[in-house]
Design a protein around this motif. Structure first.
Motif, PDB file in Angstrom:
ATOM      1  N   SER A 630       0.853  -1.195   0.000  1.00 16.93           N
ATOM      2  CA  SER A 630       0.000   0.000   0.000  1.00 16.93           C
ATOM      3  C   SER A 630       0.884   1.238   0.000  1.00 16.93           C
ATOM      4  N   PHE A 631       0.301   2.355  -0.450  1.00 16.37           N
ATOM      5  CA  PHE A 631       1.053   3.608  -0.498  1.00 16.37           C
ATOM      6  C   PHE A 631       0.222   4.680   0.189  1.00 16.37           C
ATOM      7  N   ASN A 632       0.838   5.373   1.149  1.00 16.06           N
ATOM      8  CA  ASN A 632       0.151   6.391   1.938  1.00 16.06           C
ATOM      9  C   ASN A 632       0.630   7.784   1.559  1.00 16.06           C
ATOM     10  N   HIS A 633      -0.326   8.670   1.272  1.00 19.68           N
ATOM     11  CA  HIS A 633      -0.039  10.095   1.111  1.00 19.68           C
ATOM     12  C   HIS A 633      -0.338  10.762   2.451  1.00 19.68           C
ATOM     13  N   ASN A 634       0.675  11.273   3.133  1.00 16.13           N
ATOM     14  CA  ASN A 634       0.530  11.836   4.475  1.00 16.13           C
ATOM     15  C   ASN A 634       0.695  13.348   4.437  1.00 16.13           C
ATOM     16  N   PHE A 635      -0.295  14.070   4.937  1.00 15.87           N
ATOM     17  CA  PHE A 635      -0.261  15.525   5.019  1.00 15.87           C
ATOM     18  C   PHE A 635      -0.380  15.929   6.493  1.00 15.87           C
ATOM     19  N   ARG A 636       0.352  16.952   6.860  1.00 13.16           N
ATOM     20  CA  ARG A 636       0.246  17.460   8.236  1.00 13.16           C
ATOM     21  C   ARG A 636       0.581  18.942   8.248  1.00 13.16           C
ATOM     22  N   VAL A 637      -0.180  19.728   8.988  1.00 13.34           N
ATOM     23  CA  VAL A 637       0.054  21.154   9.128  1.00 13.34           C
ATOM     24  C   VAL A 637      -0.114  21.528  10.598  1.00 13.34           C
ATOM     25  N   SER A 638       0.734  22.429  11.068  1.00 13.45           N
ATOM     26  CA  SER A 638       0.645  22.899  12.453  1.00 13.45           C
ATOM     27  C   SER A 638       0.844  24.406  12.486  1.00 13.45           C
ATOM     28  N   TYR A 639       0.070  25.059  13.354  1.00 15.16           N
ATOM     29  CA  TYR A 639       0.155  26.506  13.535  1.00 15.16           C
ATOM     30  C   TYR A 639       0.276  26.785  15.021  1.00 15.16           C
ATOM     31  N   ASN A 640       1.244  27.623  15.391  1.00 14.86           N
ATOM     32  CA  ASN A 640       1.472  27.982  16.794  1.00 14.86           C
ATOM     33  C   ASN A 640       1.453  29.495  16.937  1.00 14.86           C
ATOM     34  N   ASP A 641       0.789  29.966  17.979  1.00 19.41           N
ATOM     35  CA  ASP A 641       0.712  31.399  18.258  1.00 19.41           C
ATOM     36  C   ASP A 641       0.865  31.572  19.759  1.00 19.41           C
ATOM     37  N   LEU A 642       1.932  32.244  20.169  1.00 24.11           N
ATOM     38  CA  LEU A 642       2.223  32.440  21.592  1.00 24.11           C
ATOM     39  C   LEU A 642       2.343  33.919  21.904  1.00 24.11           C
ATOM     40  N   ASP A 643       1.921  34.292  23.080  1.00 19.97           N
ATOM     41  CA  ASP A 643       2.162  35.627  23.612  1.00 19.97           C
ATOM     42  C   ASP A 643       3.095  35.470  24.801  1.00 19.97           C
ATOM     43  N   ARG A 644       4.355  35.819  24.605  1.00 18.39           N
ATOM     44  CA  ARG A 644       5.345  35.572  25.657  1.00 18.39           C
ATOM     45  C   ARG A 644       5.183  36.499  26.855  1.00 18.39           C
ATOM     46  N   LEU A 645       4.466  37.592  26.673  1.00 18.63           N
ATOM     47  CA  LEU A 645       4.281  38.504  27.790  1.00 18.63           C
ATOM     48  C   LEU A 645       3.173  38.028  28.714  1.00 18.63           C
ATOM     49  N   THR A 646       2.073  37.566  28.151  1.00 19.96           N
ATOM     50  CA  THR A 646       0.950  37.126  28.976  1.00 19.96           C
ATOM     51  C   THR A 646       0.979  35.622  29.239  1.00 19.96           C
ATOM     52  N   GLY A 647       1.731  34.851  28.430  1.00 20.03           N
ATOM     53  CA  GLY A 647       1.750  33.404  28.570  1.00 20.03           C
ATOM     54  C   GLY A 647       0.654  32.704  27.804  1.00 20.03           C
ATOM     55  N   ARG A 648      -0.164  33.463  27.045  1.00 25.91           N
ATOM     56  CA  ARG A 648      -1.225  32.839  26.246  1.00 25.91           C
ATOM     57  C   ARG A 648      -0.611  31.975  25.150  1.00 25.91           C
ATOM     58  N   SER A 649      -1.217  30.811  24.878  1.00 26.85           N
ATOM     59  CA  SER A 649      -0.711  29.927  23.833  1.00 26.85           C
ATOM     60  C   SER A 649      -1.874  29.342  23.037  1.00 26.85           C
ATOM     61  N   PHE A 650      -1.629  29.126  21.746  1.00 24.69           N
ATOM     62  CA  PHE A 650      -2.630  28.531  20.867  1.00 24.69           C
ATOM     63  C   PHE A 650      -1.912  27.596  19.910  1.00 24.69           C
ATOM     64  N   PHE A 651      -2.332  26.324  19.913  1.00 21.33           N
ATOM     65  CA  PHE A 651      -1.770  25.313  19.028  1.00 21.33           C
ATOM     66  C   PHE A 651      -2.896  24.742  18.166  1.00 21.33           C
ATOM     67  N   LEU A 652      -2.669  24.680  16.864  1.00 21.39           N
ATOM     68  CA  LEU A 652      -3.651  24.130  15.933  1.00 21.39           C
ATOM     69  C   LEU A 652      -2.943  23.156  15.004  1.00 21.39           C
ATOM     70  N   ASN A 653      -3.488  21.948  14.881  1.00 17.75           N
ATOM     71  CA  ASN A 653      -2.868  20.914  14.059  1.00 17.75           C
ATOM     72  C   ASN A 653      -3.915  20.258  13.167  1.00 17.75           C
TER      73      ASN A 653
END
Length: 886
Positions: A630-653
């Motif tokens: 079998s042959f697999n086509h694998n796609f993956r995307v990740s987005y990261n958004d951090l605020d280093r002053l407040t400590g807020r973090s957002f990860f999307l995959n």
């Protein structure tokens, strides 16, 4: 009239546009002397009469932008370490671009200033956490710390998931810690010694040597040790005993200096580990005796010689009981019920090493030997029955099965890296080999009484299985720089995998033992692949991308001998294997990653071997020698958004996999629920999904609110008696968590999670199968009086749409009360596991054409008393925790 309306709309639009622009401030910050932009300068907006403020930091070009600025007069404060702070008053209505702010270097002597580093930082392939931004209890281990980090989940069994993907390795200072077993690190390394935690989207060894991404990635956690714990040794000893014969013992000893790391970990228990001493509920089998011992070393042996290695021994004996209900969706639905009693004994020895030697300035040789030896015994007693769609029993039976096997495995890899005089030009060669013989003896006695027509099917057999696996591979990679920030890679890979399986099957009766010629067989399978690839890469600090293409001819050559009759199967194929990746960093706080790679998946020897396997008499498996890879086509995307002053973090995959020539099962249903399963190739299988995590601390990090969720869709096409059966499965989860930390005396975490699993099949005679659950969990630590502490874990689960016989609710609670003595070098603890004695575990899953509900007994209520003694020796001059110097 129309003109008046148009004029009014124009004025309103102009006011709205002016209002929008009036709410945004932007500009640049530079050095007044060098005129260079200042990255990470802090810009604050403070409204008159208010204490709170809006703040941002500048990007790599010194640019900032602040949105939603309040109306009225505001102060704009621009600051940077080592420069004089500038404050500017903006009158109401003065917004927009403020132009350049040139900060003057601060040359006068300053009083001592305490500067706190950001809690989270982003790098190209790494998210870095500062450990002291996430306080944990005294005597906490790495696992407790990981539970507090945004984007990371640790389940009740200690398995770690980072941004939706499992963590496969733990490293200390870039060196593997007990290769291949993250739990040895997470459940033993003290949290108090850790300075930073890096979650790395790690490339393969080959990709790290060449700089070219081959698409093979894994999630790895790397730890850095606090400086005050270098050149020191420390650890603890624990012993405990309780009612019902429960006991535990453990030793942890660590030695770190600038050049070497040494760890000794061992213990024995029948409490499914030592989690009971931390207030967590154990969820393993009720009868489980386990013991282990391991040594890990990493460091320099000489000026150009480094060694990383570990030895680990473990043994276990567990007894489990499980009830299962599997509902099939064929032309007519039917249900398979079973009660299984299992007894399992295991012993393993594992030695892993990596020896690196630098030959001059331009050559490096790395040798990685590995030895694993396992001895396993398993026996099961199974009582089963089948029911039709009307709920009537159509057959029932029993099975007694046992298996003994030994599996020595020795492998090794040698890698040579040569750097030429021209920067960026390099040659890498790699050779590996790995023989692994396995010997197994099986005994199988089963009876199945089919009611209509009345038939008794009996199997009494013993089998001797000899398997020899040999793997050889070689690769050559050449990298040539093509100019500034550009390079090209040319590679060649050769792999040869040979699997030889010989199986002798004997029928047993009350009088004799005779060879079964039709099931006795030998099977030799040889897979040879060649791969030639060309890759191009370009990038700088802000972005990089890579595109590549490979051609892979494959030859699958098999030979089977059944009843002294040889059969030969030959499967040549040619695959085109692409790879692509893209990385872009919008700012110091935001980035996006995209990966694509194609990968072949070869059929296993069991899937190819054209002989029926009656190990499970109700599910007869037979291989298919005509299978294609079998042959697999694998796609993956990740987005990261951090605020280093407040400590807020957002990860999307996001991820997606499309399969060509997927290997699935063709299930043929026989009388009495018996099935014959044979693998075949099919088209139409794919999966797609996403996950996210949002976390925001507030009120001086005393409170942290997190939300995480996932959504996935899988289409699984299989065959039922040669007819396509398309399964469509939706899975999802949504969780909300609140963490509260009040100094060092209070630590609470409350979490609620909703999950669902919906499945529907094209051949199903019933409606879609829907299962969902609500899970509420709270864990906490409270320092009651002085050195007396209370810790607890409470969980309440509501299972919806569960089948008959499954408990819809599960309540679990465990507690531990501890007292510190001997100047906090000793800890006395009294623990209770499963306070409400609700010892049951439940899981729901799905497979090809069926859904399954499993309920098993787990360790119930018991009380245990334990004592822990801590020891440490810190080098002279180093600061101990709390700032005291020795």
């Amino acid at each position: 009239m129309k003109t008046s309306i148009l004029l009014v709309l124009t004025v309103i639009g102009g006011l709205i546009g002016w209002r929008a622009s009036a709410q945004t401030l932007s500009g640049t910050v530079t050095d007044s002397v060098s005129h260079k932009p200042l990255e990470r300068a802090v810009v604050c907006v403070v409204a008159q009469g208010r204490r709170d403020s809006l703040r941002v930091s500048t990007d790599t070009s010194g640019i900032y932008e602040i949105k939603k600025v309040p109306p009225g007069d505001v102060f704009v404060v621009v600051s940077f370490i080592g420069y004089r702070t500038q404050t500017r008053l903006l009158r109401a209505g003065t917004r927009g671009d403020l132009g350049n702010t040139a900060l003057v270097p601060q040359v006068r002597e300053m009083q001592e200033v305490v500067i706190e580093a950001p809690a989270i930082r982003l790098k190209e392939d790494t998210v870095e956490y500062r450990s002291d931004a996430y306080p944990v209890r005294k005597d906490a281990v790495l696992e407790d710390l990981l539970r507090k980090l945004p984007g990371i989940q640790v389940d009740q069994n200690g398995n770690i998931t980072a941004y939706g993907r499992p963590v496969t390795k733990i490293r200390i200072g870039g060196k593997d810690f007990f290769l291949g077993d993250p739990k040895l690190a997470t459940q033993n390394i003290p949290a108090e010694i850790i300075d930073k935690i890096q979650v790395i989207d790690d490339k393969s060894e080959q990709a790290k040597l060449t700089g070219f991404d081959d698409g093979e990635r894994e999630q790895v956690i790397n730890l850095s040790i606090k400086k005050n714990r270098m050149d020191s040794y420390f650890g603890n000893l624990t012993a405990g005993a309780g009612n019902d014969g429960r006991y535990l013992s453990a030793v942890r000893a660590f030695r770190f200096d600038q050049d070497q790391q040494l760890a000794l970990i061992g213990g024995a228990n029948n409490t499914n580990g030592t989690n009971i001493t931390s207030g967590a509920t154990t969820s393993g089998p009720p009868d489980n005796n386990a013991a282990s011992m391991g040594v890990n070393f990493s460091g320099k042996l000489a000026a150009h010689l480094t060694l990383t290695g570990s030895y680990n021994y473990s043994t276990s004996h567990s007894i489990t009981d499980q009830w299962s209900r599997r509902e099939y969706f064929l032309d007519t639905s039917y249900i398979y019920l079973q009660d299984v009693h299992s007894d399992s004994r295991q012993q393993t020895h594992s030695i892993q090493m990596a020896l690196g030697y630098g030959v001059g300035k331009n050559d490096t040789v790395i040798f990685r030997p590995s030895l694993n030896y396992g001895i396993n015994h398993r026996q099961t007693a199974n009582a089963f029955s089948f029911e039709d769609a009307a709920g009537d029993t159509t057959s029932q039976g029993t099975q007694a099965y046992s298996a003994d096997n030994t599996s020595p495995n020795l492998s090794g890899t040698v890698t040579w890296l040569h750097r030429f005089g021209k920067p960026g030009r390099a040659l890498t060669a790699n050779v590996s080999a790995g023989p692994g013989p396995v010997r197994e003896t099986d005994n199988n006695f089963s009876t199945n009484h089919i009611y209509t027509p009345s038939l008794l099917d009996t199997i009494w057999q013993t089998s001797d299985i000899h398997t020899r696996k040999q793997q050889y591979s070689a690769s050559l990679n050449y990298v040539e720089p093509l100019g500034k920030n550009k390079s090209m890679e040319v590679s060649y890979n050769y792999n040869r995998n040979e699997n030889l399986s010989a199986k002798d099957v004997y029928d047993i009766s009350a009088l004799n033992k005779s060879l079964n010629d039709s099931l006795t067989n030998s099977f030799d399978n040889v897979l040879v692949t060649h791969r030639i690839a060309v890759n191009f890469r370009q990038g700088n600090k802000k972005y990089n991308y890579q595109v590549g293409l490979g051609v892979q001819p494959t030859l699958l050559d098999s030979r089977s001998v059944i009843m002294d009759t040889p059969r030969t199967f030959r499967q040549p194929s040619l695959e085109v294997v692409p790879v692509a990746s893209f990385y872009y960093q919008f700012s110091a706080n935001r980035r996006i990653h995209f990966y694509y790679n194609g990968a072949t998946q070869q059929p296993s020897i069991a899937q190819l071997q054209p002989v029926p396997d009656y190990t499970n008499p109700l599910f007869v498996a037979e291989g298919n020698p005509n299978l294609k890879p079998s042959f697999n086509h694998n796609f993956r995307v990740s987005y990261n958004d951090l605020d280093r002053l407040t400590g807020r973090s957002f990860f999307l995959n996001g991820y997606s996999t499309v399969q060509q020539n997927a290997i699935v099962s063709n299930i043929t249903l026989l009388t009495g629920g018996k099935q014959v399963v044979q693998p075949v190739n099919i088209q139409g299988n794919y999966s797609i999904g996403s996950s996210y995590n949002y976390s925001r601390p507030f009120w001086g990090r005393q409170f942290t609110l997190s939300a995480n969720g996932s959504l996935g869709y899988n289409q699984n096409v299989s065959l039922q008696s040669g007819v396509r059966n398309t399964g469509k499965n939706w899975t999802g989860a949504q969780g909300l968590r609140l963490m509260v930390t009040m100094g060092k005396w209070l630590d609470l975490t409350s979490e609620g999670v909703y999950t669902f699993n919906n499945s529907v099949y094209s051949l199903a005679a019933t409606a879609a199968n829907r299962v969902s659950s609500w899970a509420f969990r709270q864990e906490g630590r409270v320092d009651v009086i002085g050195d007396l502490s209370l810790r607890y874990t409470f969980s309440y689960t509501i299972n919806e749409n569960v089948p008959p016989g499954v408990s819809p609710t599960i309540t679990l609670m465990s507690m531990v009360l501890e007292k510190r003595i001997l100047h906090e070098k000793g800890i006395l603890a009294l623990s209770v596991n499963d306070l409400f004695d609700n010892a049951v575990g439940y899981s729901h899953g799905w497979g090809q054409g069926y859904t399954e509900d499993d309920q098993n007994t787990v360790m119930g209520r018991f009380v245990l008393a334990s004592f822990t003694w801590k020891f440490q020796q810190i080098r002279a001059g180093a600061k101990m925790p709390g700032g005291v110097s020795r």
